[in-house]
Design a protein around this motif. Structure first.
Motif, mmCIF file in Angstrom:
data_model
loop_
_atom_site.group_PDB
_atom_site.id
_atom_site.type_symbol
_atom_site.label_atom_id
_atom_site.label_comp_id
_atom_site.label_asym_id
_atom_site.label_seq_id
_atom_site.Cartn_x
_atom_site.Cartn_y
_atom_site.Cartn_z
ATOM 1 N N PRO A 162 90.831 89.971 -23.524
ATOM 2 C CA PRO A 162 91.016 90.971 -24.582
ATOM 3 C C PRO A 162 91.119 92.402 -24.050
ATOM 4 O O PRO A 162 91.648 93.260 -24.733
ATOM 5 N N ASP A 163 90.638 92.650 -22.829
ATOM 6 C CA ASP A 163 90.769 94.003 -22.296
ATOM 7 C C ASP A 163 91.935 94.123 -21.329
ATOM 8 O O ASP A 163 91.993 95.045 -20.522
ATOM 9 N N ILE A 171 99.087 97.391 -23.176
ATOM 10 C CA ILE A 171 97.864 96.717 -23.615
ATOM 11 C C ILE A 171 97.587 95.471 -22.781
ATOM 12 O O ILE A 171 96.441 95.186 -22.432
ATOM 13 N N LEU A 177 103.133 96.413 -25.590
ATOM 14 C CA LEU A 177 102.678 95.175 -24.957
ATOM 15 C C LEU A 177 102.340 95.400 -23.482
ATOM 16 O O LEU A 177 101.292 94.989 -23.003
ATOM 17 N N GLY A 206 105.988 84.621 -25.600
ATOM 18 C CA GLY A 206 105.083 84.795 -26.739
ATOM 19 C C GLY A 206 103.765 84.081 -26.507
ATOM 20 O O GLY A 206 102.686 84.634 -26.794
ATOM 21 N N LEU A 207 103.822 82.869 -25.977
ATOM 22 C CA LEU A 207 102.590 82.115 -25.713
ATOM 23 C C LEU A 207 101.728 82.834 -24.665
ATOM 24 O O LEU A 207 100.509 82.898 -24.790
ATOM 25 N N ILE A 252 95.846 87.907 -24.910
ATOM 26 C CA ILE A 252 95.021 88.571 -25.919
ATOM 27 C C ILE A 252 93.744 87.759 -26.170
ATOM 28 O O ILE A 252 92.655 88.309 -26.312
ATOM 29 N N LEU A 253 93.878 86.431 -26.216
ATOM 30 C CA LEU A 253 92.714 85.601 -26.529
ATOM 31 C C LEU A 253 91.732 85.549 -25.363
ATOM 32 O O LEU A 253 90.524 85.589 -25.565
ATOM 33 N N LEU A 302 101.633 86.035 -24.160
ATOM 34 C CA LEU A 302 101.002 87.172 -24.841
ATOM 35 C C LEU A 302 99.753 86.736 -25.574
ATOM 36 O O LEU A 302 98.687 87.336 -25.455
ATOM 37 N N ILE A 303 99.894 85.655 -26.374
ATOM 38 C CA ILE A 303 98.761 85.191 -27.168
ATOM 39 C C ILE A 303 97.610 84.802 -26.247
ATOM 40 O O ILE A 303 96.451 85.170 -26.473
#
Lengths: 314, 707
Positions: free
Chosen positions: A297-298, A249, A246, A286-287, A293-294, A289-290
């Motif tokens: 994305p890079d 990324i 995590l 967690g939110l 990612i959304l 992280l999401i």
């Protein structure tokens, strides 16, 4: 370029060296140490996962082997657990070779799942091989060399490790190895066809990555003074493997600065969330992280670059 | 961006950090409330015990403060939740030690959290009182700052073997323990002590805590033919161990247990009538004979409307001990409190308390038996309310109601032939494998069509489990019947997740998909944690524990039912994919999404539909698990994520029949491994097979057949 960065680099260097004096509360020093530990782990993972594009979810095993090397040296002999920082990175090599030999024949999700399996097998061995590892009881280590409660010496040890790891990553990107790994990540077949021994270079990346991770593990054992194989611990767990990935990324994998930014963001925010949101802290994490990612994305590095480009063109 | 600006920004950040973080060391106050650190597991799998601690602390706090508090200053409790994790407990000790106004620390709950925490408190020189953790290691380290109120594991071993020999007349003992610090310290204490009592330990089995299926373990234990069983577990495993002992028709003379999970009122609720006759170590009972304990129990009942367990008492007494030490120390300074603790000598509802040079309080253990659904003290004779009922009547002779404690028939002999043992292992393996298969199928079709490895699959199984639990508890819908509601509902959940989260990352690199689903998993688990807390919710169906016997092989009826339904769902899904137009579209997309698109298949719809189906299958598996495992908590799905990965790789990613075969194979391999090799390595066996298949035939055992 060089001149433009000189002053900020100097500020950064002073900041890092003065860290424990700027933050005298032990809790703040503890968070700094954790951040540096995860900078090391994220950067070490990045050599294999980011540069070579091999998404490993088994790095907790390497970390655990490093930590257990220190713990076993301390519990089975009179030697200092700091020797684990020498033994760990060496002991991990045959394991990493075996992992490479097994898993590099696999691509994409198969590789990732195989690394999860390797990680879990190592954990179960540590749990059940009681005569060596102390089994479920774990090992409490007596502090060696730095006997007081000050965190300052630990800060400098992990600072050297973290800076060394990041510097090594930077060197790799400038050298043949870095370009080869990049070629493998972008297209393994093409890399093969232009004469790159892909297995060999992936293996080199894995060995460097595993050794650095084990080094961080040995440091962890000396700092935390307790190692155990339970699922709720850090060492050897899938949760640690996931956290390392995590960091890398979220920060922006494949870049030198990405894992550094990721480790700072995630470790600091998880500590802040813990204090602010209490029970909801992992939910918010967690939110976050999401959302990253959304919307990025890079990773942070990708987002930063985009933002800088926009500014430049504006 | 120029360098001047960068420098300016960095300097600004630096300065603000400096200002915000550089707090001076706090001096201990001599007025105002005295802060005391409390560490326990308020969330996480052990949260039930944390709640018991909190109840005890609160009662003590009220009493202490209502009379003005020690030195005329009130105590102030600073609660720290270690989330059932050792590291968090260690950080909490450090944080508390750093705050120089904190006088002392009480905690933690589990031995795993407490043992390393005591090392930290000793290093930081802050007094720490251990209320509950029993591992012998704590008082073996020569710590100067650690005081333990409860009896250690060694006393458990001694007390239980004495009981087994004198009261139960057992000679062949099977010890089953969870492989944690608590489990292994109590188990080893009993193992060491048994020969001196003339007891032979015929089985000594560790299992990974949080077990999902004990039938292979019990097959192994049963075939060793013990006449006494000693189980050492926390709550969730305690419940399942007893229920499955009944299903396996395991009949030792007596079931004994090492406290903890077997001594909470929740155990009686969760294990239902299988809890009857179980014997457990306890550190305290209201009728133990210490002054004030009965009155205290009555007060506790009035306040919390529940039966007080020994954990609450230990917490209560620990705070009382601290208040006493502070009063005698005459200051809230740490060293003075430590010295006062050393000379503690007080009477309490937990008996007389004083610490030896290792910081250990000499505390006797007692033994209770569940009779008529209540914990009754049966040993030692000096405090016993009545003698124990031994031998325990065999399962077949127990009436469906509790209560015929007076009559006891002779225990059945647990003689198992080699063939029976083998057949039993295969049977339990197949039944578990059916559920693995159903979970795997959901994962495999999602992968086949979308090339996404769904790391939230286990969490979705957990959502299905909660849905079933609530339908059963509040609407009295049978878990098997609830499939009719749970599957469509979970399908819609899947559709929503796909539309909102998965679709945006379908074109992104694989790593982002993995992280997104992992993020989703964290969100789902922690939402459940906030909504329902970490406590286990247990449910009991009317057919719980019903067993069918086929030629000496015991099979749980709910498990058989779940297996049958899992097979039906699998078959239906297979037919749907093979025979319907929609199914063909799904298969076409799985084979070659671009070609399918060219041929007019609405790929986005197929993907949404597939994800919905996969999630519905996960939800169905959750529903089917409830009548078997009886319980759900936010982390309940976690082990199934890993199982599903193995199943899917074994069968070939994307293959429905492959997942079925893979699931059954994994179930049987684990059961055989646990029975014939080692229960500790049961989970490793799955992973090793998984690696072998990956190496030798990466496309899975069934080759290339995709959805």
């Amino acid at each position: 370029m060089r001149g433009r960065l000189a002053l900020p680099s100097l500020v950064l260097a002073v900041f890092l060296l003065a860290g424990p004096f700027l933050f005298q509360a032990r809790y703040a020093q503890h968070v700094l140490i954790l951040v540096l530990l995860y900078v090391t782990l994220g950067s070490a993972w990045n050599i294999l996962g980011g540069f070579a594009g091999q998404l490993s979810l088994g790095h907790a095993a390497f970390f655990g082997i490093g930590a257990y090397s220190a713990a076993i040296i301390a519990s089975k002999s009179a030697a200092s657990p700091w020797w684990g920082m020498v033994a760990g990175p060496i002991v991990v090599l045959p394991v990493a070779l075996a992992v490479g030999w097994t898993c590099f024949r696999l691509r994409g999700p198969y590789f990732t799942l195989a690394t999860i399996a390797v990680g879990e097998v190592v954990r179960l061995v540590a749990l059940n091989w009681g005569s060596l590892t102390g089994g479920a009881v774990g090992v409490v280590i007596r502090p060696s060399i730095f006997s007081g409660t000050s965190k300052v010496p630990y800060y400098y040890v992990i600072l050297v490790i973290a800076v060394g790891t990041v510097a090594l990553c930077w060197m790799i990107t400038r050298r043949k190895l870095g370009y080869y790994l990049l070629a493998i990540r972008e297209d393994q077949e093409t890399a093969e066809s232009i004469g790159i021994d892909t297995t060999r270079y992936k293996l080199i990346a894995l060995l460097i990555s595993a050794s650095l991770t084990a080094l961080a593990g040995a440091f962890y054992a000396n700092y935390f003074l307790f190692v155990d194989p339970s699922q709720s611990a850090t060492v050897l767990t899938l949760a640690l493997s996931v956290e390392i990935v995590l960091m890398a990324i979220i920060g922006g994998q494949g870049t030198v600065a990405g894992p550094v930014l990721g480790a700072i963001l995630l470790k600091v925010s998880s500590e802040v969330f813990r204090n602010v949101f209490k029970q909801a802290n992992l939910l918010i994490y967690g939110l976050l992280l999401i959302a990253i990612i959304l919307f990025m994305p890079d990773g942070l590095m990708g987002g930063l670059r985009k933002w800088m480009n926009k500014r430049r063109h504006a | 961006m120029n360098s001047k600006r960068l420098t300016a920004i960095s300097t600004a950040i630096l300065c603000s950090l400096l200002l915000s973080c550089q707090k001076g060391e706090e001096k201990p106050n001599n007025t105002g409330p005295i802060p005391v650190g409390i560490i326990s597991s308020f969330t996480g799998p052990e949260a039930r015990f944390g709640q018991a601690h909190r109840n005890g602390y609160e009662m003590a706090l009220e009493e202490i403060n209502s009379s003005g508090g020690p030195l005329g200053r009130e105590l102030e409790l600073l609660y720290y939740d270690d989330t059932s994790r050792a590291e968090v407990a260690m950080s909490a000790v450090e944080e508390l030690a750093e705050n120089s106004s904190v006088a002392a620390i009480l905690g933690a709950y589990t031995s795993s959290s407490t043992f390393p925490s005591t090392a930290v408190s000793d290093r930081y020189q802050i007094p720490m009182i251990v209320p509950t953790a029993v591992t012998d290691e704590i008082t073996r380290q020569g710590y100067q700052w650690v005081f333990r109120v409860c009896a250690p594991a060694a006393s458990y071993g001694e007390g239980m073997t004495d009981f087994l020999k004198e009261a139960a007349g057992a000679t062949r003992l099977a010890i089953v323990y969870e492989n944690t610090q608590f489990g292994s310290s109590v188990a080893h204490a009993a193992l060491e002590r048994a020969p001196r009592a003339g007891i032979e330990v015929v089985a000594f089995e560790a299992y990974d805590a949080g077990g999902t299926d004990f039938t292979p373990l019990l097959t192994r234990v049963k075939s060793a033919n013990p006449d006494g069983a000693l189980y050492i577990s926390y709550l969730a495993d305690a419940t399942l161990l007893m229920r499955q002992s009944k299903e396996m028709d395991f009949n030792p003379k007596v079931f004994t247990a090492g406290g903890s999970g077997f001594s909470l009122p929740d155990f009686l609720k969760g294990a239902g009538d299988t809890a009857e006759y179980t014997v457990s170590i306890t550190q305290w009972t209201p009728d133990a004979g210490w002054s004030g304990s009965r009155e205290w129990a009555a007060k506790f009942r009035a306040r919390y409307n529940s039966e007080p367990g020994y954990h609450a008492v230990q917490a209560y007494v620990s705070l009382k001990v601290l208040a006493d030490a502070i009063t005698r120390a005459g200051t809230s300074g740490r060293r003075a409190i430590r010295d006062a603790l050393r000379s503690t000598s007080m009477d309490s509802i937990f008996g007389p308390i004083s610490f030896d040079e290792k910081g250990q309080n000499a505390h006797p253990v007692a033994i209770t038996q569940v009779l008529n659904g209540k914990f009754v003290t049966v040993y030692p004779p000096s405090v016993a309310m009545r003698p124990p009922v031994i031998p325990t009547p065999p399962w077949s002779a127990r009436s469906s109601q509790r209560g015929d404690t007076g009559k006891a028939s002779v225990a059945q002999v647990n003689d198992v032939s080699g063939t029976q043992k083998f057949l039993q292992s295969v049977a339990s393996g197949l039944l578990t494998g059916g559920i693995y298969a159903l979970i795997g199928i959901g994962l495999t079709i999602i992968f086949g069509v979308m090339r996404v490895v769904n790391f939230a699959h286990g969490a979705l199984v957990m959502v299905g489990m909660y849905s079933t639990y609530f339908l059963f508890t509040y609407l009295h819908i049978d878990p098997f019947l609830s499939l009719v509601v749970v599957m469509p509902a979970m399908f819609l959940v899947g559709v929503a997740i796909e539309k909102l989260l998965i679709e945006p990352v379908l074109k992104a690199p694989e790593r982002n998909q993995i992280l997104l689903t992992e993020g989703l998993s964290i969100v789902l688990i922690n939402t459940a944690l906030l909504l329902f807390t970490a406590n286990y919710l247990t449910m009991t169906t009317s057919y719980a524990g019903a067993t069918a016997r086929l030629g000496g092989v015991s099979v749980s009826k709910p498990q058989l039912g779940a297996f049958a339904i899992a097979c039906v769902i699998t078959a239906a899904l297979y037919l749907f994919l093979m025979k319907t137009d929609t199914g063909r579209r799904i298969r076409a997309t799985a084979q070659d999404s671009e070609a399918a698109q060219i041929l007019g298949v609405n790929i986005k719809r197929v993907q949404t539909l597939t994800f919905g189906l996969g999630v519905a299958a996960a939800g169905a598996a959750g529903a089917l698990l409830m009548p078997i495992y009886y319980r759900v908590e936010p982390y309940a799905g976690a082990p199934f994520s890993l199982k599903a990965f193995i199943v899917v790789v074994l069968g070939g990613m994307g293959s429905v029949t492959g997942a079925l075969v893979g699931g059954l194979l994994l179930g049987v391999a684990e059961a055989l491994g646990a029975v014939y090799v080692s229960t500790g390595y049961k989970d490793a066996i799955g992973f090793v097979i998984f690696l072998l298949v990956l190496l030798l035939k990466p496309s899975g055992l069934l080759g290339k057949s995709r959805v």
